[in-house]
Scaffold this active site. Sequence first.
Site, PDB file in Angstrom:
ATOM      1  CD  GLU A  22      -3.539  -2.351   7.116  1.00  0.00           C
ATOM      2  OE1 GLU A  22      -2.484  -2.658   6.566  1.00  0.00           O
ATOM      3  OE2 GLU A  22      -4.105  -1.252   6.944  1.00  0.00           O
TER       4      GLU A  22
ATOM      5  CG  HIS B 168      -5.849   2.048   5.170  1.00  0.00           C
ATOM      6  ND1 HIS B 168      -5.377   2.963   6.091  1.00  0.00           N
ATOM      7  CD2 HIS B 168      -4.855   1.148   4.979  1.00  0.00           C
ATOM      8  CE1 HIS B 168      -4.139   2.614   6.440  1.00  0.00           C
ATOM      9  NE2 HIS B 168      -3.803   1.522   5.782  1.00  0.00           N
TER      10      HIS B 168
ATOM     11  CG  ASN C  12      -1.772   1.238   1.315  1.00  0.00           C
ATOM     12  OD1 ASN C  12      -1.789   2.057   0.400  1.00  0.00           O
ATOM     13  ND2 ASN C  12      -2.487   1.390   2.427  1.00  0.00           N
TER      14      ASN C  12
ATOM     15  CB  SER D 298       5.323  -1.740  11.927  1.00  0.00           C
ATOM     16  OG  SER D 298       4.935  -0.392  12.141  1.00  0.00           O
TER      17      SER D 298
ATOM     18  CD  GLU E 279      -2.855   5.537   6.707  1.00  0.00           C
ATOM     19  OE1 GLU E 279      -2.840   5.539   5.466  1.00  0.00           O
ATOM     20  OE2 GLU E 279      -1.947   5.028   7.401  1.00  0.00           O
TER      21      GLU E 279
ATOM     22  CE  LYS F  81      -0.228   3.217   4.701  1.00  0.00           C
ATOM     23  NZ  LYS F  81      -0.097   3.303   6.155  1.00  0.00           N
TER      24      LYS F  81
ATOM     25  N   GLY G  53       2.623   2.379  10.770  1.00  0.00           N
ATOM     26  CA  GLY G  53       3.593   3.457  10.636  1.00  0.00           C
ATOM     27  C   GLY G  53       4.284   3.832  11.937  1.00  0.00           C
TER      28      GLY G  53
HETATM   29  P1  13P Z   1       3.042   0.375   7.646  1.00  0.00           P
HETATM   30  O1  13P Z   1       3.540  -0.916   7.070  1.00  0.00           O
HETATM   31  O2  13P Z   1       3.803   1.579   7.133  1.00  0.00           O
HETATM   32  O3  13P Z   1       2.917   0.333   9.131  1.00  0.00           O
HETATM   33  O4  13P Z   1       1.540   0.579   7.063  1.00  0.00           O
HETATM   34  C1  13P Z   1       0.648  -0.466   7.143  1.00  0.00           C
HETATM   35  C2  13P Z   1      -0.556  -0.088   6.371  1.00  0.00           C
HETATM   36  O5  13P Z   1      -1.277   0.819   6.734  1.00  0.00           O
HETATM   37  C3  13P Z   1      -0.836  -0.836   5.129  1.00  0.00           C
HETATM   38  O6  13P Z   1      -2.104  -0.561   4.648  1.00  0.00           O
END
Ligand code: 13P
Length: 253
Positions: free
Chosen positions: A170, A98, A9, A216, A100, A11, A176
Amino acid sequence: MRKKIVAGNWKMNTSLSEGVRLIDEIKTIINQQSIKPNCEIIVGVPFTHIYAISQNLKETSIFVSAQNCSEHEKGAYTGEVSASMIKSVGASFCILGHSERRQYHAETDEIIGKKIELALKNNLTPIFCCGETLEIRENNTYFKLVNSQIENALFNLSDEEFSKIIIAYEPVWAIGTGLTASPQQAQEMHYNIRELVGSKYGNNIAHNLSILYGGSCKPSNAKELFSNPDVDGGLIGGASLKANDFVEIIKSM
Ligand code: 13P
């Protein structure tokens, strides 16, 4: 059918030329090391990159995903991108729900449910994300929360529709942050999700569901996470932006 999957992903990262370079690096490393992946590989790229990257990946077995779609089919929704548009430029998957999007764009389970239906209607495979915040983890209501996210957004689907879904667990506190769910924490949640799905759709559909872990995930922890019986792969954020790290994660499968 239950598949092993490593999905990136990206982003809101990379210009188009940077994105194409990243894809070229991933392909080069896979070729140079003669890697025969044990999993399906997906890259979740920004809308603006889908067409070019799908074309670039045409002769490969790497699939392209969008990171969102509109909850509307079409019409006067300035700035929105519909599931059919995403399909028309070459994506086969769509990340939906997601954290976010839930956090910064006020997406509710109901809105996510509408997006899931439109993705399915347009032959995009939804990668449905769920997961709890740190507060919920600490007050021990994380099973309840994740179950309600799944029930509210997905449990009105027919058996046939549900069979096409991929779920990504997640935990928000691990995204992150460098904190990762322990393999035990991931396994117990994935097991819980499979049980929940089994109670609604039966053991066969539950057994065939791919459940990915995200938060992560990196080369140093991927193998241990993926070795759990109910962890079918990963949804990778930061580490998917580095070709070497992404390929190392693919090799962990
Ligand atoms: P990270 O791997 O950067 O923690 O992000 C995970 C994520 O949100 C994948 O959709």
